[in-house]
Design a protein around this motif. Structure first.
Motif, PDB file in Angstrom:
ATOM      1  N   SER B  70       0.832  -1.207   0.000  1.00  0.00           N
ATOM      2  CA  SER B  70       0.000   0.000   0.000  1.00  0.00           C
ATOM      3  C   SER B  70       0.867   1.257   0.000  1.00  0.00           C
ATOM      4  CB  SER B  70      -0.907   0.024   1.220  1.00  0.00           C
ATOM      5  OG  SER B  70      -1.765  -1.083   1.187  1.00  0.00           O
ATOM      6  N   GLU B  98      -6.944   1.335  -1.304  1.00  0.00           N
ATOM      7  CA  GLU B  98      -7.809   0.600  -0.381  1.00  0.00           C
ATOM      8  C   GLU B  98      -9.280   0.881  -0.675  1.00  0.00           C
ATOM      9  OE1 GLU B  98      -4.552   0.535   3.068  1.00  0.00           O
ATOM     10  OE2 GLU B  98      -5.059   2.245   1.882  1.00  0.00           O
ATOM     11  N   ASP B 175      -5.670  -1.007  -5.064  1.00  0.00           N
ATOM     12  CA  ASP B 175      -5.135  -1.634  -3.854  1.00  0.00           C
ATOM     13  C   ASP B 175      -6.219  -2.429  -3.143  1.00  0.00           C
ATOM     14  OD1 ASP B 175      -3.809  -2.414  -1.631  1.00  0.00           O
ATOM     15  OD2 ASP B 175      -3.172  -0.418  -1.010  1.00  0.00           O
ATOM     16  N   GLU B 176      -6.235  -3.722  -3.364  1.00  0.00           N
ATOM     17  CA  GLU B 176      -7.173  -4.618  -2.672  1.00  0.00           C
ATOM     18  C   GLU B 176      -8.592  -4.099  -2.677  1.00  0.00           C
ATOM     19  OE1 GLU B 176      -5.920  -6.532   0.990  1.00  0.00           O
ATOM     20  OE2 GLU B 176      -4.052  -5.434   0.851  1.00  0.00           O
TER      21      GLU B 176
HETATM   22 MG   LIG Z   1      -2.210  -2.786   2.145  1.00  0.00          MG
END
Ligand SMILES: [Mg+2]
Ligand SMILES: Nc1ncnc2c1ncn2[C@@H]1O[C@H](COP(=O)(O)OP(=O)(O)O)[C@@H](O)[C@H]1O
Lengths: 255, 268
Positions: B70, B98, B175-176
């Protein structure tokens, strides 16, 4: 730089609109609510100082309004700026954009509220007084200089509050103190001679005195007055900008 | 071909502040009472990371929790700044760091679409043009006038991906962000990413779902303790990661060696 400014002009507008929506969501009167606070203060101080304390200032309400509205611009911007970065942490952490736009939007939002209050209260002021001083033509110029001053204060306070969270409460207490140390409900000549020099170290004293000159006394400000105001504005902007620039790269990770 | 993302000798140090002095009061108390004093420790989240992503390439980023994935995306998105080294990105970046992008919780979905458009540098007119497609893709028509604070995390992700995916990016950072969406939406996002790949958009993609990584990425980078442990073809890097994970779970952490410990230990 200029390119950036143009590119982010829409963002500035969007952020000001956001403050408006968040603050007045769901109230039909919306922005008009922002008139309620100055109206209440004007009524309270007018009654207290004219009829209870019996202050020796002719047309006291006119005198009061001349200083109170610019003070309100300063005080509400300073208060709001302490949290302007923190309430927008979600944006700062996720997107890159020039960080100074956030405190700038806070100041712009408060400037708009102030201009609305001026548009309503300044005319009523002359009904009370019976005439319009020609010196009012200086008003926009002084307001512009004050906006620069307020922007400097907002930049500095917003960045410092991220490091010191209690600055928010200190600012509120400090503003209450400073209000009574600024000649808004009294005239600077009423301050004991020995203390006047100390009072003049307060930048808001200089601004408020000039506002009273142009809106109450009908006296045009001197070149010296302008120099002092511009001096305060430029110094505040330099200091505020320096503090802000140093903290700006770390805002996303500190919040 | 010119790389769209160039990361050169990138180091990122965080200051871990134990007993964090967040207020002037605690700062002043710390002067008198050492127990109240803030203790600072430095922590290298990224150590000498060098990589480049070619235009139109999709690079997967994998690694254990806390390995710096991240952080690397944040530095590329320029919300965080390097301690040392440099990051160069060519073109418009659409970050999806995120869950969700930069949402203002008090604003509605619609208001957030406009705010985010201008945050990413689009004019109001451009956002107006893209608006119907964003809402349609998110399938949130019925909730678009509801404040985002009342959205579930899946709905956040939907709106976030829809905005990021419609801003005509040159570089997409993810990111995820997809993992919280439901099955159907995840599939839709993957299709969309395939379209982006076909169109030559550069993508950097963090995921713990190795199958998704394998199906979407041209190359994969494995980060461990902030260092590039492996970078190359999907199969090789993914199996290297699996070996590493197996070794770690079987308790043989020694395999990594003490030199990989990220804590520099120096107290500021
Ligand atoms: Mg992360
Ligand atoms: N703002 C921050 N302050 C201090 N440490 C941080 C900060 N952000 C991340 N870290 C640390 O950096 C390391 C890497 O985090 P991250 O990049 O989120 O890992 P990953 O995404 O691979 O799980 C973690 O140990 C995390 O605790």
């Amino acid at each position: 730089m200029l390119n950036d400014t143009l590119r982010y002009r829409d963002l500035l507008v969007a952020l000001v609109a956001t403050e408006l929506k968040v603050k007045y969501r769901g109230s039909a009167l919306g922005l008009l609510w922002s008139l309620l606070n100055p109206l209440a203060l004007i009524l309270i101080y007018s009654v207290a100082f004219q009829y209870i304390i019996r202050i020796q200032i002719e047309h006291f309400t006119v005198f009061l309004i001349a200083g109170l509205l610019p003070w309100g611009f300063f005080a509400s911007s300073a208060t709001a700026s302490t949290v302007s970065l923190m309430v927008n942490a979600g944006l700062l952490k996720k997107v890159h954009f020039p960080r100074e736009i956030l405190p700038a939007a806070t100041v712009l939002f408060n400037l708009i509220q102030t201009m609305l209050a001026l548009a309503v209260f300044l005319p009523s002021l002359f009904v009370l007084r019976g005439s319009v001083p020609w010196t009012l033509v200086f008003y926009p110029v002084v307001l512009a200089i004050q906006a620069v001053f307020v922007t400097g204060v907002a930049l500095g306070l917003s960045a410092l509050t991220v490091a010191f969270r209690d600055l928010r409460h200190l600012t509120e207490v400090g503003l209450t103190l400073l209000f009574w140390l600024t000649p808004i409900v009294y005239h600077i000549s009423m301050v004991p001679a020995g203390m006047q020099a100390a009072f003049r170290l307060n930048p808001m004293t200089s601004f408020v005195s000039v506002y009273q000159d142009i809106a109450y006394w009908g006296r045009p400000p001197s070149a010296g007055d302008f120099l002092v105001l511009i001096g305060w504005a430029v110094s505040a902007l330099l200091v505020g900008w320096t503090i802000f620039r140093r903290r700006a790269p770390y805002l996303a990770e500190d919040l | 071909m010119t790389p769209a993302i160039e990361v050169r000798n990138l180091w990122k140090r965080f200051v871990l502040r134990h007993n964090r002095a967040e207020t002037l009061k605690s700062r002043i108390m710390g002067v008198f009472d050492s127990r109240l004093r803030e203790r600072r420790e430095t922590f290298w989240a990224l150590q000498d990371v060098t990589l480049s992503v070619q235009q139109g390439e999709t690079l997967g980023l994998i690694g254990p929790n806390g390995s710096g994935k991240s952080t690397l995306l944040r530095l590329i998105a320029r919300t965080h700044y390097p301690t040392r080294g440099s990051v160069t990105v060519r073109g418009r970046v659409s970050p999806m760091l995120e869950i969700g992008i930069g949402f203002h919780q008090e604003l509605t979905g619609q208001e957030n679409i406009y705010l985010n458009g201008s945050l990413l540098g689009l004019s109001r007119r451009e956002v107006e043009r893209l608006y119907p497609a964003i809402v349609e893709f998110s399938e949130l028509e019925d909730f678009i006038d509801v404040p985002v604070k009342n959205y579930s995390s899946g709905m956040h992700a939907r709106l976030g991906f829809s905005i990021a995916a419609h801003l005509d990016p040159d570089v997409l950072l993810i990111d995820e962000a997809l993992s919280v969406g439901d099955e159907g939406f995840q599939r839709k996002c993957q299709e969309r990413m395939q379209q982006f790949r076909a169109r030559g958009v550069t993508i950097m993609f963090v995921s713990h779902n190795l199958r998704t990584v394998a199906s979407l990425c041209d190359r994969v980078c494995l980060l461990v303790h902030g260092k590039v442990e492996a970078l190359g073809p999907v199969d090789a890097v993914v199996s290297r990661y699996q070996e590493l994970t197996a070794a770690m779970t079987s308790g043989a952490e020694r395999m990594l060696g003490p030199e990989l410990s990220p804590r520099s230990g120096d107290v500021l």
